[in-house]
Every structure is written in structure tokens, then in C-alpha cells.
Design a protein around this motif. Structure first.
Motif, short mmCIF file in Angstrom:
data_model
loop_
_atom_site.label_atom_id
_atom_site.label_comp_id
_atom_site.label_asym_id
_atom_site.label_seq_id
_atom_site.Cartn_x
_atom_site.Cartn_y
_atom_site.Cartn_z
N ARG A 119 -2.67 -54.61 -51.36
CA ARG A 119 -2.96 -55.88 -50.69
C ARG A 119 -2.56 -55.84 -49.22
NH1 ARG A 119 -0.88 -58.00 -55.61
NH2 ARG A 119 1.15 -58.32 -54.63
N GLN A 120 -1.62 -54.98 -48.86
CA GLN A 120 -1.15 -54.90 -47.48
C GLN A 120 -2.04 -54.04 -46.59
OE1 GLN A 120 2.91 -53.58 -47.79
NE2 GLN A 120 3.61 -55.46 -48.77
N LEU A 121 -2.99 -53.34 -47.18
CA LEU A 121 -3.88 -52.49 -46.38
C LEU A 121 -4.71 -53.34 -45.44
CD1 LEU A 121 -5.16 -50.00 -49.12
CD2 LEU A 121 -3.52 -49.51 -47.30
N ALA A 122 -4.92 -52.81 -44.23
CA ALA A 122 -5.75 -53.54 -43.26
C ALA A 122 -7.18 -53.66 -43.76
CB ALA A 122 -5.71 -52.81 -41.91
N LYS A 123 -7.67 -52.64 -44.45
CA LYS A 123 -9.01 -52.65 -45.01
C LYS A 123 -9.05 -51.60 -46.11
CE LYS A 123 -13.90 -52.58 -43.63
NZ LYS A 123 -14.16 -53.99 -44.01
N ARG A 124 -9.71 -51.90 -47.20
CA ARG A 124 -9.83 -50.92 -48.27
C ARG A 124 -11.30 -50.75 -48.64
NH1 ARG A 124 -6.76 -54.62 -52.82
NH2 ARG A 124 -8.20 -56.38 -52.77
N THR A 142 -4.12 -46.04 -45.66
CA THR A 142 -3.61 -46.73 -44.48
C THR A 142 -4.30 -46.22 -43.21
OG1 THR A 142 -1.45 -47.04 -45.55
CG2 THR A 142 -1.53 -47.27 -43.16
N ALA A 143 -4.49 -44.90 -43.12
CA ALA A 143 -5.17 -44.32 -41.97
C ALA A 143 -6.61 -44.82 -41.89
CB ALA A 143 -5.15 -42.80 -42.06
N TYR A 144 -7.27 -44.94 -43.02
CA TYR A 144 -8.64 -45.46 -43.03
C TYR A 144 -8.67 -46.90 -42.51
CZ TYR A 144 -12.66 -47.88 -44.98
OH TYR A 144 -13.77 -48.68 -45.14
N GLY A 145 -7.73 -47.74 -42.97
CA GLY A 145 -7.67 -49.10 -42.50
C GLY A 145 -7.44 -49.19 -41.00
N GLY A 146 -6.57 -48.31 -40.48
CA GLY A 146 -6.33 -48.29 -39.05
C GLY A 146 -7.55 -47.89 -38.26
N ILE A 147 -8.32 -46.92 -38.77
CA ILE A 147 -9.54 -46.49 -38.09
C ILE A 147 -10.56 -47.63 -38.04
CG2 ILE A 147 -11.54 -44.96 -38.27
CD1 ILE A 147 -9.63 -42.86 -39.46
N GLN A 148 -10.68 -48.35 -39.16
CA GLN A 148 -11.65 -49.44 -39.21
C GLN A 148 -11.25 -50.57 -38.26
OE1 GLN A 148 -14.58 -49.23 -41.07
NE2 GLN A 148 -13.79 -47.15 -41.12
N GLN A 149 -9.94 -50.83 -38.16
CA GLN A 149 -9.48 -51.85 -37.22
C GLN A 149 -9.78 -51.49 -35.77
OE1 GLN A 149 -5.28 -52.68 -38.09
NE2 GLN A 149 -5.89 -54.73 -38.76
N ARG A 150 -9.55 -50.22 -35.43
CA ARG A 150 -9.83 -49.78 -34.05
C ARG A 150 -11.31 -49.86 -33.72
NH1 ARG A 150 -5.85 -45.97 -35.46
NH2 ARG A 150 -7.44 -44.36 -35.88
N MET A 151 -12.15 -49.64 -34.75
CA MET A 151 -13.59 -49.69 -34.56
C MET A 151 -14.10 -51.12 -34.58
SD MET A 151 -14.78 -46.46 -36.91
CE MET A 151 -16.51 -46.82 -36.65
N GLY A 152 -13.24 -52.05 -35.00
CA GLY A 152 -13.62 -53.45 -35.02
C GLY A 152 -14.53 -53.80 -36.18
N THR A 153 -14.43 -53.04 -37.29
CA THR A 153 -15.28 -53.32 -38.45
C THR A 153 -14.46 -53.91 -39.57
OG1 THR A 153 -14.92 -51.06 -39.27
CG2 THR A 153 -16.85 -51.46 -37.89
#
Length: 259
Positions: free
Chosen positions: A51-56, A248-259
């Protein structure tokens, strides 16, 4: 007499060195064993981490490019994904070893690891081959540690990639030749609907590559346009903390990409 004493002394030294090597090796193996297989967190903790992941991803792909299959790693990835609320997992290996060993190898590991992680909490795993339709998603897999968990797992190999595209193109060409379809009506969406391995499945947003080979070995090419591919650490079985770091790394990448 002196020669006999020297001989006995050499044998004693050799015995001592041999014993020391055996003890050292045993200690090293124990240290390695305990360091690589820590206790997996309880189900509630894994769900909380999810649940704490930025995006899954809704669909997680696993690409095997290693010589030997670690069935425990595959079982763990499937079950951890279920606890994270990931509803679809696909396992791809070029030669079809996973598909061939699904019932005799993967199923027993899944059941053993399921009992250890989920206990009495209902959790079902549907294994489907290639383009088969996934089973209905069970209600209640909310990732909160309660209710029922369900995940559909596709077993893919090379013919489900380029081979599937060739077969889809042939079917469309045959329909055009027979007059059942107009050539100008074919677009990428229609072509995508013809792909068996993509039927009713979302594209994998994340694919975890297991193995040292720096290639995807025929992984479903039409899905790679939307897929983030990350390399898993080389140790086997894969550790839970490594799996969480990848998500977690995947969530961070998606956040940086704005998706």
C-alpha cells in the motif's frame, strides 16, 4: 624412530588442516544460508508495504534468462505480488521450461509457500498457458490482509511472442483474401485483439529479468513499448527485500515520468 615421528607429525598436521578447512567451510555455508534466506515478513506487513508503494503494476512480467530455474523464486514472486494487489503475473522463458514444469515443479512450491505466507487466509493461483483466458478474479483481494486473494499467472514462451504476431497477421490476411474483412479496416487495435497472449490481459507495466544475460530472448515484443524492465539481483532464491526494492524503484520511475 626419528623418521617415524616426522611421518606421524606430518599426518597430524595434515589432519588438523583438513579439520580446520571443513569447519571453516561449514561456518561459511551456514553464514551464507542464513544471510540469503531471512524470514519473510508476515502477510499483514507485506500488504502494508504494498500500500505504501508510489505506484504498483496491474500486470507484472517475469523474464527468465538464466540456465537453471529457481522454482521457489517464481513461487515467491507470484505470492508476494498477490499480497501487493497485483492481479496478473506472466512468466516467460524462451524454451517453455516453466510451462512444461508448471504442475510438477511450480505447483508444489506455490502450495508450500502459500501455506507459509497466507496460512488460513484464502489465496488461489490460476495458471494459464499462453493466450488462454484468465480465470475470473476473486472478490476481496484488496491487499489489506483479509478476504480472498487471487492472481492469474500466464505461462509464456517464444511462440507466444513473434510466433503469435505471425499467426495473427496470417489470420487477418486470410480474412481479407476471403472478403470477410476490408484491408483498410485493419489497425493496431484490431491487430492487438488478434494476439492470443494479449487477450483479456493488460500490458505488463513492469518486467523483472532473472538471470545475467543482457537480452530479453524473444519476450512479447508488442508489450515492451509500455514495460519498464528491471534486473533482479543474481542471488537465488530471490529475497523479499530485493523484490520490494524493485517495486519501489518502479514506483519512483513512474513518479519521475509523471505517470
Amino acid at each position: 624412530m626419528k623418521q617415524l615421528l616426522y611421518s606421524l607429525l606430518l599426518k597430524l598436521l595434515h589432519l588438523l588442516f583438513t579439520c580446520a578447512e571443513l569447519v571453516y567451510g561449514a561456518v561459511q555455508r551456514l553464514m551464507w544460508q542464513f544471510s540469503r534466506v531471512p524470514v519473510t515478513p508476515p502477510l499483514a506487513d507485506i500488504c502494508a508495504n504494498g500500500r505504501q508503494l508510489a505506484k504498483r503494476p496491474e500486470h507484472l512480467g517475469v523474464i527468465l534468462v538464466e540456465k537453471d530455474i529457481c522454482w521457489q523464486t517464481l513461487a515467491d514472486i507470484i505470492l508476494w505480488s498477490t499480497a501487493y494487489g497485483i492481479h496478473y503475473v506472466s512468466l516467460y522463458d524462451r524454451s517453455g521450461r516453466v510451462r512444461a514444469g508448471a504442475e510438477q515443479q511450480l505447483r508444489p512450491h506455490l502450495e508450500r509457500r502459500r501455506r507459509a505466507l497466507f496460512g488460513a487466509v484464502p489465496c488461489t493461483v490460476s495458471l494459464v498457458e499462453g493466450g488462454a483466458e484468465p480465470g475470473p478474479t476473486a472478490n476481496g483481494h484488496s491487499g489489506d490482509g483479509g478476504g480472498q486473494y487471487h492472481v492469474s499467472v500466464a505461462l509464456l514462451w517464444e511462440p507466444d511472442g513473434v510466433g503469435d504476431m505471425v499467426a495473427a497477421a496470417r489470420r487477418l490476411c486470410s480474412e481479407v483474401a476471403s472478403g470477410a474483412r476490408r484491408a483498410d479496416s485493419i489497425d493496431r487495435h484490431m491487430f492487438g485483439e488478434q494476439l492470443r497472449a494479449a487477450a483479456a490481459w493488460p500490458d505488463p507495466a513492469l518486467a523483472i529479468k532473472l538471470g545475467p544475460v543482457r537480452a530479453l530472448l524473444g519476450y512479447l515484443p508488442w508489450q515492451l513499448r509500455l514495460t519498464e524492465v528491471l534486473d533482479a539481483p543474481p542471488r537465488r532464491p530471490l529475497l523479499y527485500r530485493d523484490f520490494h526494492r524493485l517495486l519501489t524503484a518502479y514506483g519512483g520511475i513512474q513518479q519521475r515520468m509523471g505517470t
